[in-house]
Design an enzyme around this catalytic site. Structure first.
Site, mmCIF file in Angstrom:
data_model
loop_
_atom_site.group_PDB
_atom_site.id
_atom_site.type_symbol
_atom_site.label_atom_id
_atom_site.label_comp_id
_atom_site.label_asym_id
_atom_site.label_seq_id
_atom_site.Cartn_x
_atom_site.Cartn_y
_atom_site.Cartn_z
ATOM 1 N N LYS A 39 0.848 -1.190 0.000
ATOM 2 C CA LYS A 39 0.000 0.000 0.000
ATOM 3 C C LYS A 39 0.883 1.239 0.000
ATOM 4 C CE LYS A 39 -2.270 -1.624 3.580
ATOM 5 N NZ LYS A 39 -1.879 -3.033 3.460
ATOM 6 N N ASP A 44 6.021 1.986 4.216
ATOM 7 C CA ASP A 44 5.915 0.722 3.485
ATOM 8 C C ASP A 44 6.784 0.728 2.235
ATOM 9 O OD1 ASP A 44 2.522 0.820 4.437
ATOM 10 O OD2 ASP A 44 3.974 -0.623 5.163
ATOM 11 N N HIS A 151 -5.143 4.984 8.931
ATOM 12 C CA HIS A 151 -4.238 5.092 10.080
ATOM 13 C C HIS A 151 -4.718 6.154 11.066
ATOM 14 C CE1 HIS A 151 -1.646 3.545 6.772
ATOM 15 N NE2 HIS A 151 -1.283 2.707 7.723
ATOM 16 N N ASP A 331 -0.319 9.934 13.336
ATOM 17 C CA ASP A 331 -1.028 9.051 14.262
ATOM 18 C C ASP A 331 -0.564 9.210 15.700
ATOM 19 O OD1 ASP A 331 1.456 7.931 14.069
ATOM 20 O OD2 ASP A 331 0.799 6.162 12.938
ATOM 21 N N GLY A 332 0.231 10.241 15.983
ATOM 22 C CA GLY A 332 0.587 10.558 17.356
ATOM 23 C C GLY A 332 1.597 9.639 18.002
ATOM 24 N N SER A 376 8.302 4.910 9.330
ATOM 25 C CA SER A 376 9.094 5.649 8.352
ATOM 26 C C SER A 376 10.392 6.144 8.969
ATOM 27 C CB SER A 376 8.292 6.845 7.815
ATOM 28 O OG SER A 376 7.095 6.425 7.226
ATOM 29 N N SER A 377 10.332 6.546 10.235
ATOM 30 C CA SER A 377 11.534 7.067 10.891
ATOM 31 C C SER A 377 12.627 6.011 10.946
ATOM 32 C CB SER A 377 11.208 7.549 12.304
ATOM 33 O OG SER A 377 10.289 8.620 12.282
ATOM 34 N N ASP A 486 7.271 20.134 12.701
ATOM 35 C CA ASP A 486 7.248 18.708 12.383
ATOM 36 C C ASP A 486 8.010 17.937 13.455
ATOM 37 O OD1 ASP A 486 6.937 16.406 10.391
ATOM 38 O OD2 ASP A 486 9.092 16.432 10.766
ATOM 39 N N PRO A 487 7.397 16.895 14.038
ATOM 40 C CA PRO A 487 8.060 16.170 15.138
ATOM 41 C C PRO A 487 9.342 15.479 14.709
ATOM 42 C CG PRO A 487 6.072 15.018 14.419
ATOM 43 C CD PRO A 487 6.048 16.356 13.760
#
Length: 508
Positions: A39, A44, A151, A331-332, A376-377, A486-487
């Site tokens: 997806k 991913d 998500h 998504d926190g 992703s991180s 951005d976190p």
């Protein structure tokens, strides 16, 4: 339908090692090739893409299709259409083709064409909650979220509460509007497969009401519903919502949808028993890695430990702050993800001293983060560290460290599809990398340049609050909802600050 499946943590891409293990297991079973159906989400793409490259390097025949069937956005985003419930139909078609004996190249070609002939749109009465976290967005009792993903991220707009018939009509109008860049081209006489999917919190009765409304609305447009699938195919935890998928079909494609399958969750009755069939396989033996030097000791090795310990302490202290920032754009779980990495590094340091070689240290950290950090991180840090290690194999002077930063940034951009200004962790790292170019000049000093690089990274991280997201999950959120830094960029700048402080304390 599928030979194997790889699961990650909640709303997190599976680790590269897990994906590679599944590919090896399928290959060792004697298959002609392996198709990865992914997806379209950054994590991913990164993790499956890296696993694919590693598998090919081992001589395994592997292809990948990235599915984006989201019909929410009128204008396509840089990151592309999200992968939603239509992916399940791709699973069915690919499985039927494989069972019929088609080759890997032909299957890849045909499912790629099928993926372009479908669309999905979701609505929900509320968000969902990642275990241990709060809901990612809130709605009043008179609102419905339209065009949301799987998500927990917010949708493209909010609409007033209405009847099922009215909401379904609005969804189908949006999905088939020719001005919508991701629309499904429907016309009178078109044949479709309709899929009504429970996003997690609806009863089957409510699904039936939505399905009935969809059937009546489509037939009122002259559309022929060749098949209708109703149930829970792709959920988002407890989200009280539904998605509608439309797939344009002709007779050959419909035969693939109708092909027999022993997958017990497929709504068509399986005509072969499940009992007696082997549904699991022992994990394959991992390929042996070339031994790495673990020589340690001396000031340099102790300094590396101090740096890593300070980075871990910093990330653990930022966990709640990063999660709060991430709730506005994803998504926190950004803080949770970074804390998971910090704890993994702390446990790793307890086992023994890290490699003395900077190149080997970065390579080991890359493997550790790819396996333990997730999301992703984890993939981005893994790519960064893997690539950054290469220039340090022959030299470890200041120009080599600057080259390492360049190599890491190049890898992140290549696979993450992000660029400076896209409101990602790359912004702070890129800003630091530009300042570190000064290390390539003769006579450059360590601390003045590094101090300026850290300050530049922190300023760049703070500046992301004024940017519109161009990559990653935040790119699907309206810029009106993004008013905090951005976190990922904040975390990256904090890591650089921690490194600088340790080096200053040690008086390098």
């Amino acid at each position: 339908m599928l030979t194997g499946v790889i699961a990650g943590a909640v709303f997190t891409s599976p680790a590269v090692g897990s994906i590679l293990a599944a590919i090896r297991a399928v290959a060792q079973a004697g298959t002609a090739g392996t198709l990865l159906i992914v997806k379209n989400y950054t994590g991913d793409r990164l993790n499956f893409g890296l696993a694919l490259e590693q598998a090919r390097a081992e001589g395994i025949s592997v292809e990948m299709v990235v599915i984006g069937d989201d019909s929410a956005f009128s204008t396509l985003k840089k990151a592309g259409r999200r992968g939603l419930c239509g992916t399940v139909l791709i699973h069915k078609v690919a499985g039927a083709l494989a069972e019929a004996g088609e080759g890997l190249e032909e299957i890849t070609k045909r499912v790629s064409a099928v993926a372009k002939a479908m669309g999905t749109l979701g609505v929900s009465l509320a968000s969902c909650s990642v275990p241990g976290s709060r809901p990612t967005f809130a709605l009043s009792s008179e609102e419905v979220e339209l065009g949301l993903g799987i998500h927990g991220e917010a949708g493209v707009r909010r609409i007033k509460m209405a009847t099922a018939d009215e909401i379904v009509k609005l969804m189908l109008d949006h999905m088939t509007d020719p001005s919508n860049a991701s629309h499904v081209p429907l016309s009178s006489g078109t044949s479709v497969v309709l899929m009504v999917n429970n996003l997690g919190g609806l009863s089957f009765l409510e699904l039936g009401i939505v399905a009935d409304a969809a059937v009546r609305s489509l037939e009122g447009r002259g559309v022929k519903i060749a098949r209708a699938l109703v149930g829970t195919f792709m959920s988002a935890l407890e989200m009280p919502g539904v998605s509608i998928t439309l797939l344009l079909v002709d007779e050959p494609l419909l035969k693939l949808i109708d092909a027999e399958t022993s997958a017990s969750a497929w709504p068509f009755l399986a005509k072969v028993p499940v009992t007696g069939r082997k549904r699991s396989r022992a994990a394959p033996t991992e390929a042996l890695e070339a031994p790495l030097s673990t020589a340690a000791g001396g000031a340099a090795s102790k300094q590396m430990v101090l740096v890593l310990e300070r980075v871990c302490t910093t990330l653990l202290g930022l966990e709640e702050h990063l999660n709060a920032l991430d709730r506005a754009a994803g998504d926190g779980d950004c803080g949770t993800t970074h804390s998971r990495a910090a704890r993994a590094i702390q446990e790793w340091l307890k086992v023994g001293p890290p490699p003395a070689s900077p190149a080997q240290l970065l390579s080991r950290l890359s493997v550790l983060l790819l396996e333990k950090m997730g999301g992703s991180s984890g993939a981005l840090y893994g790519l960064f560290l893997t690539s950054a290690a290469q220039p340090l194999k022959s030299k470890t002077d200041l120009p080599a460290w600057s080259a390492a930063m360049d190599a890491g940034l190049e890898a992140m951009q290549k696979y993450g599809k992000a660029a400076p200004g896209d409101r990602t962790m790359l912004d702070s790292l890129w800003a630091a990398g530009q300042v570190l170019q000064a290390w390539k000049r003769p006579g450059a000093d360590l601390f003045p340049v590094l101090t300026n690089a850290v300050k530049s990274a922190e300023a760049a991280a703070d500046a992301t609050k004024n940017m519109e997201a161009g990559a990653g999950r935040a790119s699907y959120i309206s810029s009106a909802h993004l008013d905090q830094p951005d976190p990922g960029a904040v975390a990256a700048a904090a890591i650089l600050r921690a490194i600088l402080e340790v080096l200053q304390d040690q008086g390098v």
